[in-house]
Motif scaffolding. Sequence first.
Motif, mmCIF file in Angstrom:
data_model
loop_
_atom_site.group_PDB
_atom_site.id
_atom_site.type_symbol
_atom_site.label_atom_id
_atom_site.label_comp_id
_atom_site.label_asym_id
_atom_site.label_seq_id
_atom_site.Cartn_x
_atom_site.Cartn_y
_atom_site.Cartn_z
ATOM 1 N N VAL A 141 25.332 44.301 42.462
ATOM 2 C CA VAL A 141 26.742 44.539 42.772
ATOM 3 C C VAL A 141 27.588 44.508 41.504
ATOM 4 O O VAL A 141 27.377 43.664 40.630
ATOM 5 C CB VAL A 141 27.294 43.482 43.760
ATOM 6 N N ILE A 142 28.530 45.448 41.421
ATOM 7 C CA ILE A 142 29.551 45.439 40.369
ATOM 8 C C ILE A 142 30.874 45.070 41.030
ATOM 9 O O ILE A 142 31.292 45.716 41.995
ATOM 10 C CB ILE A 142 29.681 46.811 39.691
ATOM 11 N N PHE A 143 31.508 44.032 40.542
ATOM 12 C CA PHE A 143 32.815 43.625 41.037
ATOM 13 C C PHE A 143 33.865 44.111 40.040
ATOM 14 O O PHE A 143 33.741 43.867 38.835
ATOM 15 C CB PHE A 143 32.883 42.109 41.203
ATOM 16 N N PRO A 148 31.822 55.829 40.344
ATOM 17 C CA PRO A 148 30.827 55.196 41.218
ATOM 18 C C PRO A 148 29.812 54.382 40.436
ATOM 19 O O PRO A 148 29.606 54.605 39.243
ATOM 20 C CB PRO A 148 30.164 56.396 41.909
ATOM 21 N N PRO A 149 29.150 53.439 41.104
ATOM 22 C CA PRO A 149 28.114 52.640 40.441
ATOM 23 C C PRO A 149 26.817 53.437 40.328
ATOM 24 O O PRO A 149 26.686 54.507 40.925
ATOM 25 C CB PRO A 149 27.953 51.459 41.403
ATOM 26 N N PRO A 150 25.832 52.940 39.580
ATOM 27 C CA PRO A 150 24.520 53.605 39.512
ATOM 28 C C PRO A 150 23.831 53.553 40.875
ATOM 29 O O PRO A 150 24.188 52.751 41.744
ATOM 30 C CB PRO A 150 23.750 52.786 38.472
ATOM 31 N N GLN A 151 22.838 54.386 41.057
ATOM 32 C CA GLN A 151 22.084 54.385 42.302
ATOM 33 C C GLN A 151 21.411 53.033 42.504
ATOM 34 O O GLN A 151 20.862 52.439 41.586
ATOM 35 C CB GLN A 151 21.018 55.484 42.286
ATOM 36 N N GLY A 152 21.476 52.549 43.733
ATOM 37 C CA GLY A 152 20.905 51.247 44.052
ATOM 38 C C GLY A 152 21.892 50.101 43.925
ATOM 39 O O GLY A 152 21.570 48.973 44.284
ATOM 40 N N TRP A 153 23.082 50.397 43.404
ATOM 41 C CA TRP A 153 24.120 49.381 43.240
ATOM 42 C C TRP A 153 25.250 49.616 44.244
ATOM 43 O O TRP A 153 25.421 50.709 44.761
ATOM 44 C CB TRP A 153 24.708 49.419 41.835
ATOM 45 N N ILE A 154 26.016 48.571 44.495
ATOM 46 C CA ILE A 154 27.256 48.647 45.259
ATOM 47 C C ILE A 154 28.391 48.205 44.335
ATOM 48 O O ILE A 154 28.233 47.254 43.573
ATOM 49 C CB ILE A 154 27.215 47.727 46.498
ATOM 50 N N LYS A 155 29.506 48.941 44.396
ATOM 51 C CA LYS A 155 30.681 48.510 43.639
ATOM 52 C C LYS A 155 31.745 48.035 44.623
ATOM 53 O O LYS A 155 32.059 48.727 45.590
ATOM 54 C CB LYS A 155 31.233 49.633 42.774
ATOM 55 N N ILE A 156 32.277 46.852 44.369
ATOM 56 C CA ILE A 156 33.348 46.299 45.195
ATOM 57 C C ILE A 156 34.598 46.139 44.351
ATOM 58 O O ILE A 156 34.603 45.382 43.381
ATOM 59 C CB ILE A 156 32.958 44.935 45.809
ATOM 60 N N ASN A 157 35.628 46.867 44.708
ATOM 61 C CA ASN A 157 36.938 46.696 44.069
ATOM 62 C C ASN A 157 37.753 45.724 44.903
ATOM 63 O O ASN A 157 37.714 45.769 46.137
ATOM 64 C CB ASN A 157 37.664 48.029 43.961
ATOM 65 N N ASP A 158 38.461 44.831 44.243
ATOM 66 C CA ASP A 158 39.239 43.834 44.971
ATOM 67 C C ASP A 158 40.641 43.749 44.398
ATOM 68 O O ASP A 158 40.916 44.176 43.272
ATOM 69 C CB ASP A 158 38.558 42.467 44.891
ATOM 70 N N ASP A 159 41.540 43.182 45.180
ATOM 71 C CA ASP A 159 42.916 43.004 44.717
ATOM 72 C C ASP A 159 43.608 41.995 45.608
ATOM 73 O O ASP A 159 43.158 41.707 46.727
ATOM 74 C CB ASP A 159 43.667 44.342 44.742
ATOM 75 N N GLY A 160 44.711 41.460 45.111
ATOM 76 C CA GLY A 160 45.546 40.551 45.874
ATOM 77 C C GLY A 160 46.972 41.076 45.910
ATOM 78 O O GLY A 160 47.385 41.847 45.032
ATOM 79 N N ALA A 161 47.716 40.720 46.928
ATOM 80 C CA ALA A 161 49.116 41.135 47.055
ATOM 81 C C ALA A 161 49.933 39.943 47.536
ATOM 82 O O ALA A 161 49.396 39.041 48.194
ATOM 83 C CB ALA A 161 49.242 42.303 48.030
ATOM 84 N N LEU A 162 51.228 39.940 47.208
ATOM 85 C CA LEU A 162 52.085 38.812 47.568
ATOM 86 C C LEU A 162 53.389 39.272 48.204
ATOM 87 O O LEU A 162 53.898 40.361 47.883
ATOM 88 C CB LEU A 162 52.427 37.967 46.335
ATOM 89 N N SER A 163 53.897 38.434 49.098
ATOM 90 C CA SER A 163 55.246 38.592 49.631
ATOM 91 C C SER A 163 55.970 37.272 49.397
ATOM 92 O O SER A 163 55.469 36.385 48.707
ATOM 93 C CB SER A 163 55.194 38.925 51.133
ATOM 94 N N ASN A 164 57.133 37.116 50.000
ATOM 95 C CA ASN A 164 57.893 35.872 49.810
ATOM 96 C C ASN A 164 57.284 34.693 50.556
ATOM 97 O O ASN A 164 57.608 33.542 50.261
ATOM 98 C CB ASN A 164 59.335 36.073 50.282
ATOM 99 N N GLU A 204 44.571 36.836 42.938
ATOM 100 C CA GLU A 204 43.569 37.746 42.367
ATOM 101 C C GLU A 204 42.211 37.058 42.277
ATOM 102 O O GLU A 204 41.170 37.652 42.602
ATOM 103 C CB GLU A 204 44.013 38.207 40.976
ATOM 104 N N ALA A 205 42.193 35.814 41.827
ATOM 105 C CA ALA A 205 40.935 35.075 41.709
ATOM 106 C C ALA A 205 40.299 34.838 43.069
ATOM 107 O O ALA A 205 39.077 34.960 43.237
ATOM 108 C CB ALA A 205 41.170 33.744 40.997
ATOM 109 N N GLU A 206 41.129 34.520 44.068
ATOM 110 C CA GLU A 206 40.611 34.318 45.423
ATOM 111 C C GLU A 206 40.074 35.620 46.005
ATOM 112 O O GLU A 206 39.106 35.616 46.777
ATOM 113 C CB GLU A 206 41.706 33.740 46.316
ATOM 114 N N ALA A 207 40.676 36.746 45.625
ATOM 115 C CA ALA A 207 40.190 38.048 46.095
ATOM 116 C C ALA A 207 38.790 38.322 45.540
ATOM 117 O O ALA A 207 37.910 38.826 46.246
ATOM 118 C CB ALA A 207 41.158 39.150 45.691
ATOM 119 N N ILE A 208 38.581 37.984 44.268
ATOM 120 C CA ILE A 208 37.259 38.180 43.664
ATOM 121 C C ILE A 208 36.243 37.264 44.337
ATOM 122 O O ILE A 208 35.125 37.691 44.675
ATOM 123 C CB ILE A 208 37.300 37.894 42.152
ATOM 124 N N LEU A 209 36.604 36.002 44.542
ATOM 125 C CA LEU A 209 35.703 35.057 45.196
ATOM 126 C C LEU A 209 35.330 35.544 46.593
ATOM 127 O O LEU A 209 34.155 35.490 46.991
ATOM 128 C CB LEU A 209 36.362 33.684 45.274
#
Length: 315
Positions: A222-224, A154-170, A203-208
């Motif tokens: 925020v922690i990304f 978890p992040p420190p108190q007062g912070w939010i952590k956002i985990n991101d990811d991308g996935a692909l199909s055909n 992946e880059a678009e997910a972070i954006l």
Amino acid sequence: MLLWRIGANVLPTKVNLQRRIQQADITCSLCKSDEETYVHLFFLCPFAKAFWTTVGWGFRFDSTSLTSNEDIISLIINPTHAPIPTDQHWTITLNMALIIDEIWKTRNHLLFHGGKVDVNKAMNNARIRFLEASKVYSPSSRPSVEQSVDVWSPPPQGWIKINDDGALSNSKSALAAVARNHLGIAISIWGKEHHLCSPSQAEAEAILWAVQIAIQERWSAVIFEGDAKLCFDPLSQPDLTPSWPISTSICNIHSLVSCFVSCEFRWVQRKCNVAAHEAARFALNSYCPFCFSYGNFPPSLEAACKGDYPSVSVV
């Protein structure tokens, strides 16, 4: 460098130029009402007075004895009547230096490009730069960069952590983001379809998208976090040049960082990013975008969040 030029008496104010090249106009570029000396430009000009008043740190210079460039440097390095504790006096010096710099930039822009003076815009520029610089020099205000190599943390108190990811199909890609607080509680999970692209671009678009979400939610610290090292390295190390396919996305992310008081980007291994990975897969099979709130997660995403951080119950 600007302060050095003032201290060395080589900053090209109009009065300084007059002594060297005999130019005709020596009136202040900002107010056109007095000679453009160091003291007038940075402290006595109506624009400068409005700037110092608007910034809200209690600076008052009407009764201060400022007669030379040396006086200005002495005031900035050793500010008197600082309105904060002694151990934080360096922030006064930093803020004053940035205000001086912003006044000089405003003067140059008006002189060479025209337009109007905007005190609020100048104040906002100085504020953003102050927040960025003070983060660097205030280790106590920053979360530790150390983190577990085995599980999500978890992040420190007062912070939010956002985990991101991308996935692909055909035929398409999908983006996802999972936001959690300092207790490890999942606040919301977002997901949506995205056009077909390369894995690194997804992946880059997910972070954006995660950054844009954080701005919309008005989170200030925020922690990304994600497992796309190719994307996170140029974000956490600005001197690195991103690969061409993701350069636009990385540039857009950098441009949004100033919206936060504190912001960090961290690469982690896939096993520390399970919830975001599962959310991206879930989005890949969904027919519409989604935002699941705390207490209303689908069973598979609830299990993924719990698997990421078993110490907390997500519902």
